[in-house]
Design a protein around this motif. Structure first.
Motif, PDB file in Angstrom:
ATOM      1  N   VAL A  38       0.896  -1.334   0.020  1.00 46.13           N
ATOM      2  CA  VAL A  38      -0.121   0.287   0.464  1.00 46.13           C
ATOM      3  C   VAL A  38       0.356   1.249  -0.083  1.00 46.13           C
ATOM      4  O   VAL A  38       1.709   0.831   1.094  1.00 46.13           O
ATOM      5  N   ARG A  39       0.472   2.093  -0.638  1.00 42.50           N
ATOM      6  CA  ARG A  39       1.237   3.373  -0.905  1.00 42.50           C
ATOM      7  C   ARG A  39       0.417   4.026   0.318  1.00 42.50           C
ATOM      8  O   ARG A  39      -1.072   4.714  -0.071  1.00 42.50           O
ATOM      9  N   ARG A  40       1.315   4.424   1.903  1.00 33.43           N
ATOM     10  CA  ARG A  40       0.436   5.122   2.692  1.00 33.43           C
ATOM     11  C   ARG A  40      -0.052   7.004   2.302  1.00 33.43           C
ATOM     12  O   ARG A  40       0.250   7.667   1.379  1.00 33.43           O
ATOM     13  N   THR A  49       0.864  -3.694   4.458  1.00 31.70           N
ATOM     14  CA  THR A  49       0.321  -3.222   5.631  1.00 31.70           C
ATOM     15  C   THR A  49       0.220  -3.952   6.735  1.00 31.70           C
ATOM     16  O   THR A  49       0.649  -4.778   7.889  1.00 31.70           O
ATOM     17  N   GLU A  70      -6.916  -1.969   5.315  1.00 32.71           N
ATOM     18  CA  GLU A  70      -6.439  -0.952   3.807  1.00 32.71           C
ATOM     19  C   GLU A  70      -6.690  -1.594   2.538  1.00 32.71           C
ATOM     20  O   GLU A  70      -6.800  -0.545   1.462  1.00 32.71           O
ATOM     21  N   SER A 120      -4.764   4.895   2.642  1.00 33.83           N
ATOM     22  CA  SER A 120      -3.871   4.641   1.499  1.00 33.83           C
ATOM     23  C   SER A 120      -4.377   5.134   0.691  1.00 33.83           C
ATOM     24  O   SER A 120      -5.473   5.442   0.265  1.00 33.83           O
TER      25      SER A 120
END
Length: 158
Positions: A38-40, A49, A70, A120
């Motif tokens: 995931v891109r935060r 995650t 997420e 995200s």
């Protein structure tokens, strides 16, 4: 990122002082060996995650919950990867946390990856040779997950 209600309640009593919290790291590997990242939204970095356990929540259940929240992907936790106390971290608002991070290797069982909450901004599968840089403890979890069915890693144990 939403702060769990129990943490908000504790913060009213202790302010920004260091708070010990337990969290999970989920390494989701598909049948092709790709890892789900995931891109935060808070820092724009790619990550595995992760998330905070709720009081009384079993760690494997927390890993499954966090991945679904997420990414929209339903996973099964296959095995324990690591248990590690992380360095003291400080949030942008000044809150300090001592995380106990529990890593799990997971496999997807249903769902298509998508941004499923506000934590995200992007979700995707990455081949082993195209994984962006990860924090050291997450990179260690990923390496342990890819290594097969070895023993869990414990800080200070080796």
């Amino acid at each position: 990122m939403p702060v769990p209600e129990f943490v908000v309640a504790l913060r009213t009593k202790i302010g920004h002082a260091p708070l010990p919290l337990s969290g999970v790291i989920a390494v989701v590997l598909d049948e092709r060996g790709r890892v789900l990242l995931v891109r935060r939204s808070d820092n724009g970095e790619w990550a595995l995650t992760t998330g905070c356990l709720e009081p009384g929540e079993q760690p494997a259940d927390g890993a499954r919950r966090e991945v679904f929240e997420e990414t929209g992907v339903v996973v099964e936790a296959e095995r324990l990867l690591s248990v590690e106390a992380l360095e003291l971290s400080t949030a942008p608002n000044g809150d300090q946390v001592h995380w106990l991070a529990i890593g799990f290797r997971c496999r997807p069982v249903a769902g298509t990856p998508r941004v499923n909450d506000d934590e995200s901004v992007e979700v995707g599968w990455f081949a082993p040779d195209s994984v962006p840089p990860l924090p050291a403890h997450q990179a260690r979890c990923l390496a342990l997950a890819r290594a097969g069915d070895g023993d869990p890693w414990f800080a200070g144990s080796r």
